[in-house]
Structure formats: C-alpha cells, structure tokens
Write an enzyme that holds these catalytic residues in place. Structure first.
Site, PDB file in Angstrom:
ATOM      1  N   GLN A  31       0.051 -11.042  10.232  1.00 46.98           N
ATOM      2  CA  GLN A  31       0.886 -10.021   9.594  1.00 46.98           C
ATOM      3  C   GLN A  31       0.449  -8.585   9.833  1.00 46.98           C
ATOM      4  O   GLN A  31       1.265  -7.719  10.170  1.00 46.98           O
ATOM      5  CB  GLN A  31       0.954 -10.315   8.097  1.00 46.98           C
TER       6      GLN A  31
ATOM      7  N   SER B 173       4.053  -6.167   3.013  1.00 48.06           N
ATOM      8  CA  SER B 173       2.725  -6.101   3.625  1.00 48.06           C
ATOM      9  C   SER B 173       1.681  -6.685   2.676  1.00 48.06           C
ATOM     10  O   SER B 173       1.666  -7.890   2.430  1.00 48.06           O
ATOM     11  CB  SER B 173       2.422  -4.658   4.021  1.00 48.06           C
TER      12      SER B 173
ATOM     13  N   GLN C  44       0.832  -1.201   0.000  1.00 43.84           N
ATOM     14  CA  GLN C  44       0.000   0.000   0.000  1.00 43.84           C
ATOM     15  C   GLN C  44       0.868   1.253   0.000  1.00 43.84           C
ATOM     16  O   GLN C  44       1.874   1.333   0.686  1.00 43.84           O
ATOM     17  CB  GLN C  44      -0.912  -0.013   1.225  1.00 43.84           C
TER      18      GLN C  44
END
Length: 307
Positions: free
Chosen positions: A250, A92, A10
């Site tokens: 995560q 991520s 992101q």
C-alpha cells in the site's frame, strides 16, 4: 440502508485530538493509556497538548490518528451504541484502523505496525529529496499528461485519487515541481505543495515497503468480520493472506479512494460514518456517492448523539 465505517489518514491530526473523549469516557482513556504502554511514549500527552511539531511527525501522527479512532469506537461501545457496519475502509494509514474495527488485526499489533510504518516512511524520505503536491482544476487525464511530461526529471506518479478534481502527485522534488508547471500549462488553477516528509505512495517508498512486509509477516491477521476495501485495488477483501499482501504494497502504490467509494456506493452503502479526527472523508463521500448520508464521530458530543 447499508453502512460503511471510514477512518482518516495522515494529515487529520490536530493538537487536542481525543482529549474530551478521554475526559468523558473511561474506555477511551484506557485506549490511549494502552497505546502509551505499547509504544513506551506519552502519545496521549502529545495528542492532547502538543507540541504540534511532535504530533505532526510521521512516526507520531500515524499511531495518534489510529488510537483516536479506536478510542472513539470504544467510547461508543461503552455507551451501549456500538458502530455496526457492512463494510469498512480507511485512507492510507486509516486502512489499518479499518482492520482493527473489522477484527482482522488486533489493536496492539496495529499500534506497533503503524508506528513502524511511520518510522519506515520517514527513513525512506530521508534517503532522497522528495515531495507531494495537489493540483486543482484539472481533469485526471490532463494530470496524467503533466506527470508523463515531468518523468524525465525523476520519479513521479499520481499518488492519491481521492475524488472528483482531487488528486495528489508524488515523487522526486524536481519531478513534482516540473509536473506542477506542466499542469499549469494545461489549465490547472493551482498547484499546492503538501507539507509532508516526502513522496508517500510512490516507488520512492520501496525501502518502507520492504520493512512493512517484514513486519506484516510476523503479525497475526484474521478473517475480518466484515469486508475491508483495499486502497491498492479498490476491492473488498476478507482473506488474511491477501490482506497481508495488500497492506505490504500500500505505501508504495496509489490510493484509489474515489474508486473505493464508488464500489461501496454500488454495493448499496448510503450511510458513511467517519470515525476519528477530521471530516475530509465525509466530504468526499457526499461528492462521490449520490444521496449519501454522512456522520462524523470525533469527540464526546458526537458519541453522545450517536444512535
């Protein structure tokens, strides 16, 4: 020379992403159309035309970045020059894309998962004012000291350990602000608030963790064709149950990207291919792994030149 495939997270999104791929590649175009059907939204239109405010929404940019990366991979396959790698990793959100590439999670399931992930992260952010910040010009130990000093103000952690001198802190708004001030006292050059919905990769994401664990429990995960390096452990993994566990954890734990890159370098990786929008991961690879070669596959021009 070993190769690693890297996938952005992101923040890499930009209006116009994927447009030229879809204009030149039927496979890329079909990938965006498939995602539109899965989600029931015009994801491709938002990627190509905006508005920026919509694309930047956590629940929109996450599937957008994954779909762009997979569209580029499929364009390479269509052209007859598929990406072949020995390891895969993603920052991520990008870890989900890495699992699509490695074959452990289907594209359709990954699109649904990251859309749900974005919704769950936004909901967790809405529960409590929180934020993130990048602190520049301070070593990791001094950053840890600053975070410890600010802990009395609320939840605060080092969320992203990206590379030398590139760390992000995350937590309740008051605690992050206090940690930034403490960091300046210890010699930090700058403390920059990040434009995010809230405290990603911190304990404040606990509600999102529970949502993701439930979603992952109902998702088929296969043994990947190549190992995928986990953000949580900075270790390569291939066991489906372990993959499910780590992806579930995560979003609430620190991203150990610098250690992940070091692991790949120690495994003999010298070429890193970043697939999707942006060039952040390529830049980090050059800083962390000595004498490494980096390649970016973002648009049609890069697909055409790939060999």
């Amino acid at each position: 020379m070993k190769t690693a495939a890297l996938f952005p997270g992101q923040g890499a999104q930009v209006v116009g992403m994927g447009k030229d791929l879809c204009e030149k590649s039927a496979a890329a175009r079909a990938t965006f159309e498939e995602a539109d059907r899965i989600l029931g939204i015009g994801l491709g239109k938002v990627c190509f035309e905006g508005p920026e405010e919509t694309l930047n929404r956590t629940d929109t940019c996450q599937p957008a970045i994954l779909v762009h990366s997979v569209a580029a991979l499929r364009a390479m396959e269509e052209k007859g020059v598929p990406l072949k790698a020995d390891l895969a990793a993603g920052l991520s959100l990008g870890e989900y894309t890495a699992h699509v590439f490695a074959g452990s999670i289907s594209f359709a399931d990954a699109v649904r998962l990251v859309r749900r992930r974005g919704e769950a992260m936004q909901a967790a952010c809405d529960r409590q004012p929180s934020t993130m910040a990048t602190v520049l010009g301070l070593d990791l130990e001094k950053r840890r000291q600053a975070v410890a000093e600010a802990a009395s103000k609320g939840v605060i952690v080092i969320a992203n350990i990206l590379g030398p001198g590139q760390y992000a802190i995350s937590g309740s708004t008051a605690a992050v602000e206090a940690a930034c001030e403490e960091a300046k006292k210890r010699g930090a050059k700058r403390a920059i608030p990040l434009k995010v919905a809230g405290a990603f990769h911190s304990p404040l994401m606990a509600p999102a963790v529970e949502t993701l664990r439930a979603a992952l429990a109902n998702t088929e995960i296969k043994t990947p064709a190549i190992p995928v390096v986990s953000n949580v452990t900075a270790q390569a993994t291939t066991e489906p149950a372990r993959i499910r566990e780590l992806l579930g954890r995560q979003v609430g734990e620190s991203v150990l990207w610098e250690d992940s890159m070091k692991l790949m370098g120690q495994s003999g990786v010298k070429r890193f291919v970043e697939v999707g929008p942006g060039r952040v991961l390529s830049g980090l690879a050059r800083k962390i792994v000595a004498e490494s070669e980096t390649v970016n596959i973002e648009g049609w021009a890069q697909v055409e030149s790939w060999k």
